[in-house]
Design an enzyme around this catalytic site. Structure first.
Site, mmCIF file in Angstrom:
data_model
loop_
_atom_site.group_PDB
_atom_site.id
_atom_site.type_symbol
_atom_site.label_atom_id
_atom_site.label_comp_id
_atom_site.label_asym_id
_atom_site.label_seq_id
_atom_site.Cartn_x
_atom_site.Cartn_y
_atom_site.Cartn_z
ATOM 1 N N LYS A 92 62.302 30.146 57.013
ATOM 2 C CA LYS A 92 63.634 29.546 56.931
ATOM 3 C C LYS A 92 64.124 29.515 55.492
ATOM 4 O O LYS A 92 65.252 29.926 55.193
ATOM 5 C CB LYS A 92 63.574 28.121 57.515
ATOM 6 C CG LYS A 92 64.898 27.584 57.975
ATOM 7 C CD LYS A 92 64.736 26.189 58.581
ATOM 8 C CE LYS A 92 64.120 26.230 59.959
ATOM 9 N NZ LYS A 92 63.655 24.901 60.398
ATOM 10 N N ARG B 122 64.137 19.980 56.439
ATOM 11 C CA ARG B 122 63.811 20.924 57.513
ATOM 12 C C ARG B 122 62.461 21.592 57.279
ATOM 13 O O ARG B 122 62.189 22.050 56.183
ATOM 14 C CB ARG B 122 64.891 22.010 57.603
ATOM 15 C CG ARG B 122 66.283 21.490 57.478
ATOM 16 C CD ARG B 122 67.302 22.624 57.415
ATOM 17 N NE ARG B 122 67.324 23.430 58.624
ATOM 18 C CZ ARG B 122 68.028 24.551 58.735
ATOM 19 N NH1 ARG B 122 68.715 25.019 57.701
ATOM 20 N NH2 ARG B 122 68.025 25.215 59.874
ATOM 21 N N GLY C 7 60.355 24.933 67.261
ATOM 22 C CA GLY C 7 60.278 23.595 67.844
ATOM 23 C C GLY C 7 58.955 22.883 67.646
ATOM 24 O O GLY C 7 58.742 21.802 68.183
ATOM 25 N N MET D 144 57.469 21.969 64.642
ATOM 26 C CA MET D 144 57.420 21.002 63.544
ATOM 27 C C MET D 144 58.735 20.246 63.481
ATOM 28 O O MET D 144 59.601 20.436 64.303
ATOM 29 C CB MET D 144 57.077 21.717 62.257
ATOM 30 C CG MET D 144 55.620 22.127 62.222
ATOM 31 S SD MET D 144 55.236 23.098 60.803
ATOM 32 C CE MET D 144 56.368 24.426 60.960
ATOM 33 N N ARG E 6 67.042 34.647 61.234
ATOM 34 C CA ARG E 6 65.690 35.196 61.318
ATOM 35 C C ARG E 6 65.713 36.356 62.306
ATOM 36 O O ARG E 6 66.638 36.476 63.110
ATOM 37 C CB ARG E 6 64.686 34.135 61.776
ATOM 38 C CG ARG E 6 64.975 33.623 63.165
ATOM 39 C CD ARG E 6 63.941 32.593 63.607
ATOM 40 N NE ARG E 6 64.396 31.954 64.819
ATOM 41 C CZ ARG E 6 64.206 30.671 65.117
ATOM 42 N NH1 ARG E 6 63.573 29.884 64.288
ATOM 43 N NH2 ARG E 6 64.660 30.176 66.240
ATOM 44 N N HIS F 42 35.858 41.928 89.393
ATOM 45 C CA HIS F 42 36.172 43.094 90.211
ATOM 46 C C HIS F 42 37.667 43.202 90.495
ATOM 47 O O HIS F 42 38.295 44.235 90.280
ATOM 48 C CB HIS F 42 35.378 43.019 91.517
ATOM 49 C CG HIS F 42 35.686 44.134 92.455
ATOM 50 N ND1 HIS F 42 36.571 43.991 93.494
ATOM 51 C CD2 HIS F 42 35.267 45.423 92.475
ATOM 52 C CE1 HIS F 42 36.669 45.141 94.127
ATOM 53 N NE2 HIS F 42 35.884 46.026 93.536
ATOM 54 N N SER G 193 30.477 58.050 74.198
ATOM 55 C CA SER G 193 31.602 57.266 74.673
ATOM 56 C C SER G 193 31.133 55.820 74.735
ATOM 57 O O SER G 193 30.154 55.515 75.427
ATOM 58 C CB SER G 193 32.051 57.749 76.046
ATOM 59 O OG SER G 193 33.107 56.931 76.505
ATOM 60 N N CYS H 222 35.384 54.078 76.590
ATOM 61 C CA CYS H 222 35.833 54.089 77.983
ATOM 62 C C CYS H 222 35.766 52.702 78.614
ATOM 63 O O CYS H 222 35.966 52.554 79.800
ATOM 64 C CB CYS H 222 35.026 55.083 78.799
ATOM 65 S SG CYS H 222 33.267 54.718 78.834
ATOM 66 N N TYR I 286 39.209 59.637 70.530
ATOM 67 C CA TYR I 286 40.121 59.248 71.603
ATOM 68 C C TYR I 286 39.734 57.880 72.172
ATOM 69 O O TYR I 286 38.621 57.400 71.965
ATOM 70 C CB TYR I 286 40.118 60.293 72.739
ATOM 71 C CG TYR I 286 38.819 60.344 73.512
ATOM 72 C CD1 TYR I 286 38.615 59.496 74.604
ATOM 73 C CD2 TYR I 286 37.791 61.210 73.151
ATOM 74 C CE1 TYR I 286 37.420 59.514 75.295
ATOM 75 C CE2 TYR I 286 36.604 61.235 73.847
ATOM 76 C CZ TYR I 286 36.426 60.381 74.920
ATOM 77 O OH TYR I 286 35.244 60.385 75.619
HETATM 78 P P1 ADP Z 1 64.216 24.212 63.974
HETATM 79 O O1 ADP Z 1 63.212 24.888 63.101
HETATM 80 O O2 ADP Z 1 63.619 23.418 65.060
HETATM 81 O O3 ADP Z 1 65.294 25.129 64.419
HETATM 82 P P2 ADP Z 1 66.050 23.269 61.959
HETATM 83 O O4 ADP Z 1 65.512 22.914 60.630
HETATM 84 O O5 ADP Z 1 66.685 24.594 62.052
HETATM 85 O O6 ADP Z 1 64.904 23.101 63.037
HETATM 86 O O7 ADP Z 1 67.075 22.109 62.325
HETATM 87 C C1 ADP Z 1 67.398 21.638 63.596
HETATM 88 C C2 ADP Z 1 68.902 21.697 63.813
HETATM 89 O O8 ADP Z 1 69.602 20.992 62.785
HETATM 90 C C3 ADP Z 1 69.427 23.095 63.782
HETATM 91 O O9 ADP Z 1 70.379 23.244 64.805
HETATM 92 C C4 ADP Z 1 70.068 23.214 62.442
HETATM 93 O O10 ADP Z 1 71.105 24.133 62.437
HETATM 94 C C5 ADP Z 1 70.569 21.804 62.182
HETATM 95 N N1 ADP Z 1 70.617 21.530 60.748
HETATM 96 C C6 ADP Z 1 69.586 21.604 59.900
HETATM 97 N N2 ADP Z 1 69.985 21.354 58.634
HETATM 98 C C7 ADP Z 1 71.318 21.150 58.690
HETATM 99 C C8 ADP Z 1 72.319 20.870 57.678
HETATM 100 N N3 ADP Z 1 72.011 20.799 56.403
HETATM 101 N N4 ADP Z 1 73.580 20.716 58.104
HETATM 102 C C9 ADP Z 1 73.884 20.815 59.415
HETATM 103 N N5 ADP Z 1 73.009 21.068 60.407
HETATM 104 C C10 ADP Z 1 71.718 21.246 60.047
HETATM 105 MG MG MG Z 2 66.496 26.183 63.493
#
Ligand code: ADP
Ligand code: MG
Ligand code: MG
Length: 937
Positions: free
Chosen positions: A56, A126, A135, A137, A393, A511, A823, A890, A910
């Site tokens: 990220k 974040r 989802g 962390m 990403r 089997h 083999s 094989c 192979y």
């Molecule tokens: P995840 O890795 O679970 O996607 P994120 O870090 O991307 O978690 O954040 C969760 C949500 O919060 C995402 O929808 C992201 O776009 C939103 N978000 C994160 N940081 C900001 C920010 N600075 N301003 C507005 N929305 C944010």
């Molecule tokens: Mg995100």
């Protein structure tokens, strides 16, 4: 361990109660930079810095660099996380100053001040690891809202509803992530603080008769935040922090600690992500999608991740923040008109609601795709008509989408052929080779039982409980699923007739699994939840009974069982598959053969691109369809009392063997065919039940006692390591001689008919070269006889051995004196190398994997450390004696992508695998070659 936990706890406690002053600091690590700033078209990091900044953070920096609108902020590195966790929750000493400086820069660019009473800046904390762990962390939004900053923000925005909405979200997220999870508090399922606050919010909505969160008024929210804070205090015993700095450090520490959260750890186990990578923390200025009707938030893909269609595709919500879109609180709107679907066609698209912003977003996604040269998964927020990018990403995708995108991008000249080949994971090809359950239908269905994903694809059918019933029902034109406790060779007819196979016991090499995979048939094994009543012809799962004829649906690629009929889709009709495989073969250097026992199998495999047969099991002709006659002859041979009797029986068996061998070589039309001599212990062919023994006795005109006695004499305590393979040839040389003659005569006849034949004769279960020598003597004699009789000068043939006993691998230099090829039979090599009976691993393998004692089931993917070492030694020592020794594999591993890549690195000529895995092996081999090339550079 316990003390470490305590340290972490107390460090956080202090930090949380007194703010930064009390944050524990470890000794200064001189010169290490932990904080990387980004914003306003500049960034200290870049896309390549994923290891240091997490995916990220690296991509936020990159988006800044290429001039996209990204809220300013900074990334605290994964190295800092590792330090922090290593020192029991102490930050490196230099961190505070770095954070302060980066925060000041962020304030300047955004024109706001963190914690300011008039013009407050809010931030998010974040998480973000090297590899995406969606989802798994934590993230906290709206950090910095408190009694001091709330009035200022209300004044500035003139939007009290927005401010209180943001504040209630902060309390919900922060109390959950920082005050509960990071503190190591583990509430009972469904009793967490976030759930409790959620319930309170729902209660208000219910009382007031609101349908949506957006109906909550300022007054509702104002009251709610007071109640929230009181509830947090009551449940967690602490005041909700009212100091912005304290909130910020609490957030940073909690994100670091979420690396060791339960979900994150479990996910790493599954994905094979090392525990010592750590996560980065991204502290980023907040932008708000919840400021009213000109604000919104959304997620999008530059192409459709399910189909690969080249259409900008996504979802958005007006007046919403962050996770609302994915959380399913409201049905999200479609991004544009072209991609509307059944669920959202009545909702307005961003394209029509905010055309200007949509255009800008569309231009950005195109720019991102061009820049990254791959499909992008993006998050965006619109604050009062202004677009902000929050994440990008490389997007995850299905196999079909992966293939379509790779070919599209190749034609668009976005990527080159080599990249296109690398873009499809070999296992993803599975989806293209079999019908599958419609993913949309699966989403809405409940999984009633789970087992091991033994055979790919999907199947829908009526359940039956015996092989005979399966055959019978199939004859009547019904699709059936054969349900068995476990299968054995006598079930093959029924297995063949069934659309899918479901068993209660057995592992991935049982089997049922082997047979199903060979046929590319949907199969789930080891499904412990099944309670099968064969006599009553019914099945109980979790208290529900399913009678014969009830319909089930199986996803053999996932091991999921569903009640009722789910839709299936046939993915084979992708015309691009052939085109793609052609490109794949341009890069491939290692050969790919197939394991095939019948001329039909051979034809399927050739259609999939097999370049020969790496394993033809002679014994196959004694099972299943058309086996009655040859099996009777074989039994006669087994029951012979004298050499003369045995030779006579062998003479009767001979034409059957020769016929199969010849037809198979003919089908392969000059491609090499490896014939393995009779491998299983003989007692497998003697009937065990009294009635069957009586039948046989009558057939052969001998007393039933003789049959019984012979059965008992052949009985072995440990048949897998008993009288089988080459040992049969040593004790009954005439059995080997018959097989040599069948193969060589068949080849001679084909050659004389003007056709091509290239047999390779393989001696199984060998452990020393003298076994090979003894058999070779017989072979040479037969060879000379056949030459003389046919008048040919020579028959092209190789004499080699299977390497499946550790001793054979270790003495490979000797084995290669006689063997012209090796083999590797890695099923048995794994079994004997580990001392794990492959039929009995069900009892403990699950726990070995759960407890991380083994990283993977060694019967599924080659154990490179141990068994791989035996293979390496075998190849090296073999080629010491015979530099041009041909080497292949094989075992079942020959179709498993990681194992295929391993075979390439040890220099095999192979791999050989079941017909439906041939394309997978071809792709894996091509990728191995490309990877080796790029490593050299
Ligand atoms: P995840 O890795 O679970 O996607 P994120 O870090 O991307 O978690 O954040 C969760 C949500 O919060 C995402 O929808 C992201 O776009 C939103 N978000 C994160 N940081 C900001 C920010 N600075 N301003 C507005 N929305 C944010
Ligand atoms: Mg995100
Ligand atoms: Mg074997």
């Amino acid at each position: 361990m316990a003390t470490k936990k305590k340290q972490v706890k107390s460090a956080v406690k202090k930090a949380a109660t007194k703010g930064m002053k009390a944050v524990k600091q470890s000794a200064p690590a001189k010169g290490v930079k932990y904080v990387y700033w980004f914003g306003a078209g500049k960034a200290e990091g870049r896309a390549d810095d994923k290891n240091l900044l997490g995916g990220k953070g690296a991509n936020l920096a990159e988006m800044c660099r290429i001039g996209l609108p990204v809220p300013a902020g900074f990334t605290i590195s994964t190295e800092c996380c590792v330090e922090y966790l290593k020192h029991g929750g102490k930050y490196p000493k230099t961190l505070e100053a770095e954070v302060k400086a980066a925060l000041a820069k962020t304030e300047k660019v955004m024109g706001m001040k963190f914690g300011d009473a008039e013009n407050p800046l809010l931030v998010s904390c974040r998480s973000g690891a090297r590899r995406s762990m969606p989802g798994m962390m934590e993230t906290v939004l709206n950090v910095g809202l408190c009694s001091k900053t709330i009035p200022g923000l209300i004044k500035k925005t003139n939007n009290p509803r927005f401010v209180y909405d943001a504040y209630r979200r902060l309390i919900m997220m922060y109390s959950d992530v920082v005050m509960e999870k990071a503190e190591g508090i583990e509430p009972a399922e469904g009793k967490g603080i976030r759930k409790q606050l959620d319930d309170m919010l729902h209660e208000v909505k219910k009382q007031k008769g609101y349908a949506s969160d957006t109906d909550l008024t300022v007054e509702d929210l104002q009251k709610l935040v007071v109640d929230f804070k009181a509830h947090v205090k009551e449940v967690l015993g602490k005041e909700f922090p009212d100091d912005p700095m304290e909130q910020l450090w609490g957030g940073i520490g909690a994100v670091f600690k979420s690396w060791n959260g339960k979900r994150a750890v479990a996910y790493r186990r599954i994905e094979g992500i090392p525990d010592d990578w750590g996560t980065a923390v991204n502290v980023q200025a907040m932008v708000f999608g919840n400021m009213g009707d000109t604000s919104a938030t959304g997620v999008a893909f530059s192409r459709n991740p399910a189909t690969g269609d080249h259409h900008f595709y996504g979802e958005w919500l007006v007046n919403a923040q962050g996770e609302d879109v994915v959380a399913g609180i409201r049905t999200p709107n479609p991004l544009n008109e072209a991609t509307k679907n059944e669920q959202n066609k009545h909702l307005p698209s961003l394209e029509t609601s905010m055309p200007q912003v949509y255009k800008q977003l569309d231009a950005i996604q195109k720019k991102l795709e061009k820049h990254y040269k791959d499909m992008q998964d993006i998050e965006f927020t619109i604050q009062e008509g202004r677009l902000w990018m929050l994440q990008c990403r490389v997007g995850k995708r299905t196999g079909v989408a992966a293939l379509n995108m790779a070919m599209d991008m190749l034609h668009e000249k976005l990527i080159d052929a080599k990249t296109a080949v690398m873009r499809v994971a070999p296992v993803q090809l599975d989806e293209m080779l079999h019908p599958i359950l419609d993913p949309a239908a699966e989403k809405n269905a409940k999984v009633i039982a789970k087992g091991l994903p033994a055979g790919p694809g999907g199947a829908v059918g009526h359940i039956v409980f015996t092989a005979a019933d399966a055959v019978e029902w199939a004859k009547q034109g019904k699709d059936v699923i054969l349900v068995r406790e476990e299968t054995n060779p006598e079930d093959v007819e029924g297995m063949r007739a069934a659309k899918g196979i479901l068993t209660g016991r057995g592992g991935m090499t049982s089997h049922a699994a082997l047979v199903a995979r060979g046929w590319g048939k949907c199969c789930i094994v080891g499904c412990a939840a099944l309670h099968i009543d064969v006599h009553g012809k019914k099945l109980r799962i979790d208290g529900t009974e399913y009678e014969e004829g009830a319909v089930l649906s199986l996803n053999g690629s996932k091991g999921h069982v569903y009640a009722g009929a789910l839709d299936t889709v046939d993915a084979t009709e992708n015309p691009r598959f052939q085109e793609f495989m052609k490109i794949v073969d341009k890069f491939r250097t290692m050969g790919v053969r197939t394991n095939a026992d019948t001329p039909e199998d051979a034809r399927v495999a050739r259609a999939f691109g097999a370049e020969g047969i790496g394993l033809f099991r002679t014994e196959h002709m004694f099972y299943g369809k058309g086996s009655d006659e040859p099996l009777a002859k074989l039994r006669k041979m087994i029951l012979s009392k004298t050499v003369e009797e045995r030779k006579a029986a062998l003479n009767e068996l001979f034409p059957f063997v020769k016929r199969d061998v010849k037809a198979t070589m003919e089908a392969m039309d000059g491609l090499p065919v490896t014939f393995r001599l009779l491998d299983p212990p003989l007692h497998e062919f003697v009937p065990q039940s009294e009635s069957k023994q009586a039948e046989l006795a009558a057939e052969l005109g001998i007393p039933v006692e003789d049959v019984k006695k012979r059965g008992e004499a052949l009985h072995e305590t440990n048949p897998m390591m008993g009288h089988r393979g080459v040992r049969l040839g040593i004790t009954y040389p005439e059995v080997s001689a018959m097989q040599f003659r069948a193969i060589l005569e068949a080849a001679a006849e084909l050659i004389k008919e003007g056709k091509k034949a290239l047999p390779e004769i393989m001696i199984p279960v060998t452990c020393c070269v003298k076994e090979l020598d003894a058999q070779k003597k017989i072979f040479d004699q037969v060879y000379a006889d056949v030459l003389a009789a046919s008048g040919l000068k020579k028959i092209p043939v190789l004499y080699g051995t299977m390497i499946e006993i550790p001793r054979a691998a270790l003495t490979a230099d000797e084995m290669a004196r006689t063997a012209e090829f090796f083999s590797f039979g890695t099923n048995d090599l794994t079994q004997m190398g580990f001392g794990f009976s492959r039929d009995d691993i069900g009892g403990f393998m699950g726990e070995y994997l759960d407890k991380n004692i083994l990283p993977a089931d060694p019967f599924q993917t080659i154990d490179q450390r141990g068994i791989g070492e035996l293979i390496k030694i075998g190849v090296q020592r073999g080629r010491m004696t015979r530099p041009n020794l041909k080497v292949g594999i094989c075992g079942e591993h020959g179709g498993e992508p990681e194992s295929v890549k391993f075979c390439f690195t040890v220099g095999m000529n192979y791999v050989s695998c079941s017909p439906y895995r041939v394309p997978i092996a071809r792709l894996a081999a091509a990728q191995a070659a490309i990877e080796a090339q790029s490593k050299k550079k």
